[in-house]
Design an enzyme around this catalytic site. Structure first.
Site, PDB file in Angstrom:
ATOM      1  N   CYS A 117      18.001  33.982 111.536  1.00 51.08           N
ATOM      2  CA  CYS A 117      16.829  34.757 111.083  1.00 51.08           C
ATOM      3  C   CYS A 117      15.700  33.863 110.558  1.00 51.08           C
ATOM      4  CB  CYS A 117      17.243  35.763 110.026  1.00 51.08           C
ATOM      5  SG  CYS A 117      18.387  36.988 110.690  1.00 51.08           S
ATOM      6  N   HIS A 258      11.137  38.235 106.311  1.00 54.09           N
ATOM      7  CA  HIS A 258      12.099  38.621 107.342  1.00 54.09           C
ATOM      8  C   HIS A 258      12.560  40.051 107.058  1.00 54.09           C
ATOM      9  CE1 HIS A 258      15.413  38.751 110.009  1.00 54.09           C
ATOM     10  NE2 HIS A 258      16.324  38.716 109.052  1.00 54.09           N
ATOM     11  N   ASN A 288      16.588  44.819 112.259  1.00 55.24           N
ATOM     12  CA  ASN A 288      16.546  43.361 112.141  1.00 55.24           C
ATOM     13  C   ASN A 288      16.618  42.743 113.546  1.00 55.24           C
ATOM     14  OD1 ASN A 288      17.003  40.650 111.694  1.00 55.24           O
ATOM     15  ND2 ASN A 288      18.638  40.942 110.184  1.00 55.24           N
TER      16      ASN A 288
HETATM   17  N1  COA Z   1      27.561  53.985 107.557  1.00 54.08           N
HETATM   18  C1  COA Z   1      28.253  54.558 106.552  1.00 54.08           C
HETATM   19  N2  COA Z   1      28.953  53.865 105.657  1.00 54.08           N
HETATM   20  C2  COA Z   1      28.935  52.528 105.754  1.00 54.08           C
HETATM   21  C3  COA Z   1      28.237  51.874 106.765  1.00 54.08           C
HETATM   22  C4  COA Z   1      27.542  52.660 107.700  1.00 54.08           C
HETATM   23  N3  COA Z   1      26.840  52.120 108.705  1.00 54.08           N
HETATM   24  N4  COA Z   1      28.418  50.555 106.620  1.00 54.08           N
HETATM   25  C5  COA Z   1      29.181  50.377 105.544  1.00 54.08           C
HETATM   26  N5  COA Z   1      29.507  51.576 105.019  1.00 54.08           N
HETATM   27  C6  COA Z   1      30.323  51.859 103.861  1.00 54.08           C
HETATM   28  C7  COA Z   1      31.253  50.738 103.501  1.00 54.08           C
HETATM   29  O1  COA Z   1      32.427  50.810 104.277  1.00 54.08           O
HETATM   30  C8  COA Z   1      31.503  50.973 102.045  1.00 54.08           C
HETATM   31  O2  COA Z   1      32.482  51.979 101.941  1.00 54.08           O
HETATM   32  P1  COA Z   1      33.636  51.846 100.838  1.00 54.08           P
HETATM   33  O3  COA Z   1      32.917  51.777  99.517  1.00 54.08           O
HETATM   34  O4  COA Z   1      34.407  53.080 101.054  1.00 54.08           O
HETATM   35  O5  COA Z   1      34.351  50.573 101.180  1.00 54.08           O
HETATM   36  C9  COA Z   1      30.184  51.588 101.560  1.00 54.08           C
HETATM   37  O6  COA Z   1      29.494  52.026 102.740  1.00 54.08           O
HETATM   38  C10 COA Z   1      29.307  50.650 100.789  1.00 54.08           C
HETATM   39  O7  COA Z   1      29.294  49.455 101.483  1.00 54.08           O
HETATM   40  P2  COA Z   1      28.530  48.227 100.896  1.00 54.08           P
HETATM   41  O8  COA Z   1      28.814  47.037 101.741  1.00 54.08           O
HETATM   42  O9  COA Z   1      28.761  48.133  99.417  1.00 54.08           O
HETATM   43  O10 COA Z   1      27.024  48.712 101.093  1.00 54.08           O
HETATM   44  P3  COA Z   1      25.752  47.937 100.675  1.00 54.08           P
HETATM   45  O11 COA Z   1      24.931  48.775  99.788  1.00 54.08           O
HETATM   46  O12 COA Z   1      26.042  46.534 100.220  1.00 54.08           O
HETATM   47  O13 COA Z   1      24.985  47.813 102.054  1.00 54.08           O
HETATM   48  C11 COA Z   1      24.541  46.328 103.860  1.00 54.08           C
HETATM   49  C12 COA Z   1      25.599  47.145 103.121  1.00 54.08           C
HETATM   50  C13 COA Z   1      25.197  45.603 105.010  1.00 54.08           C
HETATM   51  C14 COA Z   1      23.454  47.255 104.364  1.00 54.08           C
HETATM   52  C15 COA Z   1      23.923  45.303 102.872  1.00 54.08           C
HETATM   53  O14 COA Z   1      24.943  44.617 102.205  1.00 54.08           O
HETATM   54  C16 COA Z   1      23.009  44.331 103.546  1.00 54.08           C
HETATM   55  O15 COA Z   1      21.968  44.686 104.042  1.00 54.08           O
HETATM   56  N6  COA Z   1      23.355  43.032 103.517  1.00 54.08           N
HETATM   57  C17 COA Z   1      22.547  42.026 104.117  1.00 54.08           C
HETATM   58  C18 COA Z   1      22.696  42.076 105.594  1.00 54.08           C
HETATM   59  C19 COA Z   1      21.718  41.207 106.293  1.00 54.08           C
HETATM   60  O16 COA Z   1      20.599  41.147 105.914  1.00 54.08           O
HETATM   61  N7  COA Z   1      22.144  40.557 107.353  1.00 54.08           N
HETATM   62  C20 COA Z   1      21.326  39.760 108.177  1.00 54.08           C
HETATM   63  C21 COA Z   1      21.009  38.506 107.512  1.00 54.08           C
HETATM   64  S1  COA Z   1      19.431  38.014 107.739  1.00 54.08           S
END
Ligand code: COA
Length: 333
Positions: A117, A258, A288
């Site tokens: 990224c 980004h 993204n």
């Molecule tokens: N739909 C529904 N539920 C989902 C889901 C989806 N697409 N993806 C994950 N969940 C669930 C998880 O399983 C978890 O359930 P649980 O509590 O029963 O285990 C719950 O939602 C919360 O997950 P969590 O990982 O705590 O959510 P979050 O608020 O941290 O958001 C991301 C997850 C991935 C959106 C977030 O962590 C993120 O954006 N991270 C950075 C990713 C990124 O930028 N990547 C590219 C790098 S440049």
């Protein structure tokens, strides 16, 4: 860069996204997720996805064609093509070579650059140096990714986050009195590699029936770790760069981060003390697109006349590696 013979400036922008839209509601039908979860946790509403047979180079060629058109240049005017991508058409030849042939840039050489990224910022900084040394006059810098080619559409934690797209800019020497690209701060920390990667297909785990069975050719991510590092990474390097040049966030006309998650963008802006009205946001429409998010934002900002000549613009990225960085520039168009 202050002491260099000539500054580089962005002289045109272009973008291209595939026509097909994949909405959150569409994803609800194939994976256990909901429009409400995706919108509230990421800010994404829809993303674009390639048609069958459409690869990274196809998107990149369209973005570059638009940038050349805007500047009134021919492909034969290009000296160099740098392509930031983690989803090249194939390992080799480079996507830059494929683009060079397809667009007819017969006088250019080129190469691919891999920084996930942060790829576009790494490529922009690299391209600018070819201008600064005076050896090249017209450099195309492209960020392009077909993330849907490396997603596991059964993994709801990753498949909802990404989309496909390409953005391109042209770099040329700044005129006397123009600032163009003022400075670039780039960083990496390999300790972050374990949190975001695609383990299969390289020399460590060459493609085999086993690597396919183990899903090693898809994005693997510890989202919470990436989330935490991304906010601090983008905000702190931007602060450092502003301070280095004695600017404050009030001097910025536009901040182009980004586009990975609206909550990362908002938290980074808040950490910087930057008003949201100055932040470029299009994650709702494209998700993204990895190396393409920042040049797509720049092309949209130019098309919408959101930036004007003389504006101070700051770019910031964070990605796999970990890699991150910030670039400060004066808009000259
Ligand atoms: N739909 C529904 N539920 C989902 C889901 C989806 N697409 N993806 C994950 N969940 C669930 C998880 O399983 C978890 O359930 P649980 O509590 O029963 O285990 C719950 O939602 C919360 O997950 P969590 O990982 O705590 O959510 P979050 O608020 O941290 O958001 C991301 C997850 C991935 C959106 C977030 O962590 C993120 O954006 N991270 C950075 C990713 C990124 O930028 N990547 C590219 C790098 S440049």
């Amino acid at each position: 860069m202050k002491n260099c013979l000539r500054q580089a400036k962005i002289s045109a922008t272009g973008m291209y996204v595939p026509d097909h839209r994949l909405s959150n509601v569409d994803l609800e039908k194939t994976v256990d997720t909901s429009d409400q979860w995706i919108r509230s946790r990421t800010g994404i509403v829809e993303r674009r996805i390639v048609a069958n047979g459409q690869a990274c180079s196809h998107l990149a060629v369209e973005a570059l064609r638009r940038a050349l058109e805007l500047r009134g240049l021919a492909a034969t005017d290009l000296d160099l093509i740098i392509v930031a991508t983690v989803t090249p058409d194939m390992f080799f030849p480079s996507t830059a070579c494929l683009i060079q042939e397809r667009i007819g840039a017969t006088k250019a050489w080129g190469f691919d650059l891999s920084a996930a990224c942060s790829g576009f910022l790494y490529a922009l900084s690299t391209g600018a140096q070819f201008i600064q040394t005076g050896t090249h006059r017209r450099v195309a810098v492209i960020g392009a990714d077909v993330m849907t080619s490396i997603l596991d559409f059964k993994d709801r934690a990753t498949c909802v986050l990404f989309g496909d797209g390409a953005g391109a800019v042209l770099l040329e020497p700044a005129e006397a009195g123009e600032e163009g690209i003022i400075d670039c701060l780039l960083r990496s920390d390999g300790a972050g590699g374990r949190y975001l990667n695609m383990p299969g297909g390289g020399s460590l785990h060459p493609a085999s029936a086993e690597t396919v069975a183990q899903n090693m050719h898809c994005v693997h991510q510890d989202g919470a770790q990436v989330f935490k590092f991304a906010i601090r990474g983008m905000a702190d390097i931007s602060s450092e760069l502003l301070k280095k040049w004695n600017y404050s966030v009030d001097d910025l006309a536009l901040y182009v981060p980004h586009q990975a998650n609206i909550r990362i963008i908002d938290a980074a802006a808040e950490r910087l003390g930057l008003d949201r009205s100055k932040v470029a946001i299009n994650i709702d429409r494209y998700a993204n697109t990895t190396a393409a998010t920042i040049p797509i934002c720049l092309a949209e900002a130019q098309a919408d006349q959101r930036v004007k000549k003389g504006d101070l613009v700051m770019l910031a990225s964070f990605g796999a590696g970990f890699t991150w960085g910030s670039i400060l520039l004066r808009w000259t168009m």
